[in-house]
Design an enzyme around this catalytic site. Structure first.
Site, PDB file in Angstrom:
ATOM      1  N   GLY A   1     -14.378 -13.926  37.071  1.00  0.00           N
ATOM      2  CA  GLY A   1     -13.393 -14.890  37.582  1.00  0.00           C
ATOM      3  C   GLY A   1     -12.035 -14.230  37.785  1.00  0.00           C
ATOM      4  N   HIS A   2     -11.561 -13.524  36.748  1.00  0.00           N
ATOM      5  CA  HIS A   2     -10.282 -12.814  36.862  1.00  0.00           C
ATOM      6  C   HIS A   2     -10.330 -11.765  37.970  1.00  0.00           C
ATOM      7  CE1 HIS A   2     -10.307 -13.783  32.379  1.00  0.00           C
ATOM      8  NE2 HIS A   2      -9.211 -14.379  32.793  1.00  0.00           N
TER       9      HIS A   2
ATOM     10  N   MET B   1      -5.062 -13.948  29.956  1.00  0.00           N
ATOM     11  CA  MET B   1      -5.013 -13.700  28.518  1.00  0.00           C
ATOM     12  C   MET B   1      -6.013 -12.599  28.162  1.00  0.00           C
ATOM     13  SD  MET B   1      -3.999 -17.241  26.666  1.00  0.00           S
ATOM     14  CE  MET B   1      -5.632 -17.922  26.488  1.00  0.00           C
ATOM     15  N   GLY B   2      -6.429 -11.823  29.157  1.00  0.00           N
ATOM     16  CA  GLY B   2      -7.320 -10.698  28.897  1.00  0.00           C
ATOM     17  C   GLY B   2      -8.764 -11.103  28.701  1.00  0.00           C
TER      18      GLY B   2
ATOM     19  N   LEU C   1     -11.235  -9.855  30.355  1.00  0.00           N
ATOM     20  CA  LEU C   1     -11.442 -10.159  31.784  1.00  0.00           C
ATOM     21  C   LEU C   1     -12.917 -10.348  32.126  1.00  0.00           C
ATOM     22  CD1 LEU C   1      -8.917  -7.523  33.213  1.00  0.00           C
ATOM     23  CD2 LEU C   1      -8.492  -9.933  32.689  1.00  0.00           C
TER      24      LEU C   1
ATOM     25  N   LYS D   1     -10.973 -23.241  37.564  1.00  0.00           N
ATOM     26  CA  LYS D   1     -11.679 -23.709  36.375  1.00  0.00           C
ATOM     27  C   LYS D   1     -10.679 -24.453  35.490  1.00  0.00           C
ATOM     28  CE  LYS D   1     -12.699 -21.793  32.718  1.00  0.00           C
ATOM     29  NZ  LYS D   1     -12.522 -22.009  31.275  1.00  0.00           N
TER      30      LYS D   1
ATOM     31  N   GLN E   1      -4.273 -26.825  34.649  1.00  0.00           N
ATOM     32  CA  GLN E   1      -3.251 -25.775  34.596  1.00  0.00           C
ATOM     33  C   GLN E   1      -2.658 -25.525  35.985  1.00  0.00           C
ATOM     34  OE1 GLN E   1      -3.347 -22.014  32.104  1.00  0.00           O
ATOM     35  NE2 GLN E   1      -4.140 -21.211  34.017  1.00  0.00           N
TER      36      GLN E   1
END
Lengths: 294, 294
Positions: B36-37, B30-31, B33, B149, B153
């Site tokens: 982690g991303h 979801m941007g 960033l 995290k 999900q």
């Protein structure tokens, strides 16, 4: 014709075929094949390099009081028919292969299901959309073929493909009919001899409705259809409806297409039929507007 | 790095890449960033030929009282970070492109959502599963990378992929943490200075819980975690839970993995954290059984 029952084998076979640039045409069925199914296969044969036919009586799309257990099955005959119609692969997984556990996720259909068969068959189209989502991932078709006898199903599948961005083209094919006009269906075998004769009046009622619609409004026409079916058959008229297509909403001037659809319950078979036509209400309603000017 | 905002262009680009035999790694985000991303992108870079990163703040996964409008966004910074991390394509459609109309179909998540975040964020995982179904059809990944995290999900996505037979491998990657143990999250920017210091106690509570679990049962440990978090932070402890993973059911001897998870609401940020461990209750519960023999 290749016979496959396992999902992984089907996926592997298709990924190899697609790697060599072949286009895949898919005809999903519940088996007990008739001329309608075969015409879909023949159509697919013209447009694709590999034709996959699936046979799976999907428990998720049957309600608790519906005919899942007694849905007609004849795998050996189906194999022969699919082969003759030019299928390259027959995929027929068992229930355990398709649903090994109670599913974590299912597809919910939120529109196009409040009318026609969706109204009485609650959850039916969720089951259809769920199994097709699975099958599309197993077969990876470029083209998927559906009979327009189940026009509401085609409308839902088009919504599924559009909303979920499936890279699949949905092709709705014209209903195949017996010589007296009865739409071909696996469930026709449930009809008694008398009911079989009466059943031709379903398609008759649709053609008459098209004419009635030129002179009256859609509500009047629906009533005339019920009266006609009650007079000419021993069945119970579950619905006779005129709606916009594929939205399946009350028709308006803006609707491009209309569906005229009926469902009749006989002693052991619930039959459906429909025709999809250009919106002839446009003319009629513009006429009304002209009248209301003075 | 290629910038794409249209679905059709994304699908066309990927189908060309796949035709030449390339493997696609996908990092949906979801941007806004963070490390982690970026670690997901770097991991993808090792395993795939084409790395696609998506940025889409998905309205369907936010509840009416959640932070959709004020979710942090910084596209220019994200472009730079994705480029540096080795992304080949950045896909950032707008809401109208992803949801041109009220959808006909959505995905419903029926299991793994009655606990943890699913309990308070009703419909959240339906929104996640729906947008990922779309994105998987748009990007056609071979591998999809998710941070652990958001362990719930990952459990839901694994269910989605398994149940719908997506030809995608889900890869859950270890949580990236700040030097004091705080799990990296786009929402950490919402913390006040004092809350930021307190927030390290979320990860502390998880490590302590692992030890407490060796001596007590899971219910006792959950209570100790709440007490610990209440003593060391000014936040409201939304949950502290020990469950089987990925099923997210009350743990039993048969559970292979356990998740220890917490959610704490601070003034403007709701933070979550978890660790996934081998089932240490096996030993303990067998002990109890031995005791109950006499």
């Amino acid at each position: 014709m290749k016979l496959i029952t396992r999902i992984k084998e089907m996926q592997h076979f298709i990924s190899e075929e697609k790697r060599s640039g072949k286009k895949v045409g898919f005809v999903p069925t519940m088996g007990y094949l008739h001329e309608g199914h075969l015409s879909l296969m023949k159509r697919a044969k013209k447009e694709s390099d590999v034709i996959v036919v699936s046979i799976f009586v999907n428990p998720l799309q049957f309600g608790p009081n519906e005919d899942f257990d007694r849905y007609p099955r004849d795998l050996e005959r189906d194999k022969q028919l699919a082969l003759e119609a030019g299928a390259d692969v027959l995929f027929f997984p068992d229930t355990k292969e398709m649903y090994p556990d109670e599913p974590v996720v299912t597809v919910s259909v939120n529109k196009r299901v409040d009318a026609l068969c969706g109204e009485s068959r609650v959850g039916h189209f969720d089951g259809v959309a769920t199994v097709l989502t699975k099958l599309f991932h197993i077969v990876s078709p470029d083209y998927a073929y559906f009979g327009l006898k189940d026009a509401q199903q085609v409308a839902v599948v088009q919504g599924l493909v559009d909303d979920f961005n499936f890279p699949v083209k949905v092709i709705g094919c014209e209903t195949k009919r017996e010589s007296d006009g009865l739409a071909m269906s696996s469930r026709n075998v449930y009809l008694t001899e008398i009911e079989r004769k009466e059943a031709s009046h379903l398609s008759q009622s649709l053609l008459k409705a098209k004419n009635w619609l030129l002179d009256g409004d859609s509500g009047e026409t629906e009533q005339k259809m019920i009266k006609y079916l009650e007079e000419h058959t021993s069945g119970f008229v579950e619905y006779s409806k005129i709606l916009s297509y594929p939205e399946l909403l009350p028709p308006s001037k803006k609707s491009k297409k209309l569906i005229i659809a009926v469902a009749v319950k006989f002693s052991k078979a619930r039959l459906i039929d429909n025709i999809i036509i250009d919106n002839i209400l446009t003319r009629q309603e513009s006429g009304e507007e002209t009248c209301s000017v003075h």
